[in-house]
Design a protein around this motif. Structure first.
Motif, mmCIF file in Angstrom:
data_model
loop_
_atom_site.group_PDB
_atom_site.id
_atom_site.type_symbol
_atom_site.label_atom_id
_atom_site.label_comp_id
_atom_site.label_asym_id
_atom_site.label_seq_id
_atom_site.Cartn_x
_atom_site.Cartn_y
_atom_site.Cartn_z
ATOM 1 N N ALA A 230 -37.015 18.054 3.845
ATOM 2 C CA ALA A 230 -36.436 17.267 3.964
ATOM 3 C C ALA A 230 -36.050 16.352 2.929
ATOM 4 C CB ALA A 230 -35.374 16.709 5.348
ATOM 5 N N HIS A 231 -35.823 15.702 1.695
ATOM 6 C CA HIS A 231 -35.761 15.295 0.725
ATOM 7 C C HIS A 231 -36.703 15.157 -0.003
ATOM 8 C CE1 HIS A 231 -33.322 12.724 4.041
ATOM 9 N NE2 HIS A 231 -34.085 12.107 4.354
ATOM 10 N N VAL A 232 -37.231 16.940 -0.336
ATOM 11 C CA VAL A 232 -37.239 16.932 -1.798
ATOM 12 C C VAL A 232 -36.742 18.060 -2.147
ATOM 13 C CG1 VAL A 232 -39.361 16.496 -0.390
ATOM 14 C CG2 VAL A 232 -38.763 18.596 -0.474
ATOM 15 N N GLU A 233 -36.865 18.009 -3.934
ATOM 16 C CA GLU A 233 -36.827 19.327 -4.581
ATOM 17 C C GLU A 233 -36.956 20.444 -3.578
ATOM 18 O OE1 GLU A 233 -38.610 17.124 -5.357
ATOM 19 O OE2 GLU A 233 -37.818 15.496 -6.489
ATOM 20 N N GLU A 234 -36.012 21.555 -4.039
ATOM 21 C CA GLU A 234 -36.676 22.817 -3.645
ATOM 22 C C GLU A 234 -37.175 23.149 -4.442
ATOM 23 O OE1 GLU A 234 -34.160 27.257 -3.585
ATOM 24 O OE2 GLU A 234 -32.616 25.105 -4.638
ATOM 25 N N THR A 235 -36.985 23.559 -6.172
ATOM 26 C CA THR A 235 -38.886 23.354 -6.555
ATOM 27 C C THR A 235 -40.479 23.411 -5.441
ATOM 28 O OG1 THR A 235 -38.834 21.654 -7.612
ATOM 29 C CG2 THR A 235 -36.939 23.457 -8.667
ATOM 30 N N TRP A 236 -40.221 22.017 -5.447
ATOM 31 C CA TRP A 236 -40.987 21.153 -4.241
ATOM 32 C C TRP A 236 -41.457 22.143 -3.588
ATOM 33 C CZ3 TRP A 236 -42.863 19.100 0.215
ATOM 34 C CH2 TRP A 236 -43.909 18.729 -0.562
ATOM 35 N N ASP A 237 -40.623 22.903 -2.236
ATOM 36 C CA ASP A 237 -40.462 22.484 -1.212
ATOM 37 C C ASP A 237 -40.708 24.696 -1.825
ATOM 38 O OD1 ASP A 237 -39.101 23.822 1.931
ATOM 39 O OD2 ASP A 237 -38.266 25.020 0.700
ATOM 40 N N VAL A 238 -40.615 25.134 -2.500
ATOM 41 C CA VAL A 238 -40.465 26.755 -3.313
ATOM 42 C C VAL A 238 -42.377 26.002 -3.401
ATOM 43 C CG1 VAL A 238 -40.416 28.805 -4.941
ATOM 44 C CG2 VAL A 238 -38.761 27.218 -3.447
ATOM 45 N N GLY A 239 -42.602 25.720 -4.329
ATOM 46 C CA GLY A 239 -44.052 25.599 -4.218
ATOM 47 C C GLY A 239 -45.246 25.459 -2.804
#
Length: 325
Positions: A230-239
């Motif tokens: 939650a509350h993070v960019e999608e690219t960071w979550d994918v990373g």
């Protein structure tokens, strides 16, 4: 007709270690290397200073810090469980199991450790914290394994699994009737050497390779489908997912690489003992294969911050945005 057996080294075998010593030494070295890798990675993670990120310092973000901590805990738990099982298998091979079953257990030891590693990762992914916020975020396009798994590492894992199957097939075609020895007839002399990765050993090793590859794919699907941070960019979550997938694949390819190297080395050793020319070269290839698998295993995954920064300016695919619910 003169018949020679493989109980004692003959000819070129004088320059090779005994098969039992070779297999046992390989298992011990694999365990020592794994322990060393765990220590190095732990020290590196504890002493590493994070680079500043365009998306903010992850160490100052409690959400990212918690996600990193869970991912690290899963990885450490998986390595610890694998090492404990490896120690148990080594002890069983040394004291509790004897005869032909001992050779099967030694050959399967990398796969047993690898499956334990996968099991711990599966538990960690299934227990990934779910979003507890009032508004939850989710991607409009379901993620797949191809989105989170490093392509090259995934292909390497599949290739090593196929190599184990190929070596098992070659061993089955060239082994004797007992499925665990190789014979060469040269004039009036018949030489036989064992162990050899024929059907007696190869069937179990090939089955273990199938289980490892299938298990890896299953865990990768858990990584792709786990709840979003939650509350993070999608690219960071994918990373972060790619880092988890990298850790899964590097452990599996290590188990498959050591299995293939053991099959190749044992088969080449037996072939050299009965006088097949050039078999010693395959022992060198087996050592190189094992070392390559270790090098790949210690290669760190890309940091999620760096992954997000590299793709900050990339265009977003249609339908790949987030929806609130």
């Amino acid at each position: 007709m003169l018949i020679q057996t493989s109980d004692e080294p003959q000819g070129v075998d004088l320059f090779l270690p005994a098969t039992y010593d070779l297999a046992w030494t390989g298992a011990v070295l694999a365990l020592v290397v794994a322990l060393g890798v765990a220590v190095v990675l732990t020290v590196r993670a504890a002493t590493r200073t994070p680079e500043p990120s365009l998306h903010g310092l992850a160490t100052e973000d409690p959400v990212r810090r918690a996600a990193r901590r869970h991912a690290t805990t899963v990885s450490v738990a998986a390595v610890t469980a694998a090492l404990l099982v490896g120690a148990v298998v080594a002890q069983a091979a040394a004291t509790s199991v004897g005869g032909l079953a001992e050779g099967v257990l030694v050959g399967l030891s990398p796969a047993v450790v690898g499956l334990t590693f996968l099991g711990a990762h599966a538990v960690g992914e299934r227990t990934w914290p779910r979003q507890r916020t009032a508004v939850r975020a989710a991607t409009l396009r379901p993620r797949t394994v191809a989105d989170v798994a490093p392509r090259g590492l995934r292909r390497l894992t599949w290739s090593l699994g196929a190599l184990v199957g190929l070596l098992a097939a070659v061993g089955a075609l060239t082994a004797g009737d007992d499925g665990r020895s190789v014979t060469r007839v040269l004039g009036d002399t018949t030489s036989t050497a064992s162990p050899y990765p024929g059907t007696f050993y190869g069937v179990w090793l090939a089955l273990a390779a199938v289980l490892l590859v299938a298990g890896a794919e299953g865990v990768l699907r858990l990584v792709a489908r786990r709840p979003a941070v939650a509350h993070v960019e999608e690219t960071w979550d994918v990373g972060l997912r790619r880092a988890s997938a990298h850790r899964v694949l590097r452990g599996v390819q290590l188990a498959l690489g050591l299995t293939a190297a053991g099959m190749l080395g044992t088969g080449a050793n037996a072939a050299a003992r009965v006088g097949y020319p050039g078999a010693v070269v395959l022992v060198v290839v087996a050592v190189g294969l094992a070392l390559t698998a270790v090098v790949v295993a210690v290669r760190p995954a890309a940091d999620p911050d760096a992954w997000a920064d590299d793709r900050a300016g990339a265009p977003v695919m249609a339908g790949a945005g987030r929806a609130a619910r």
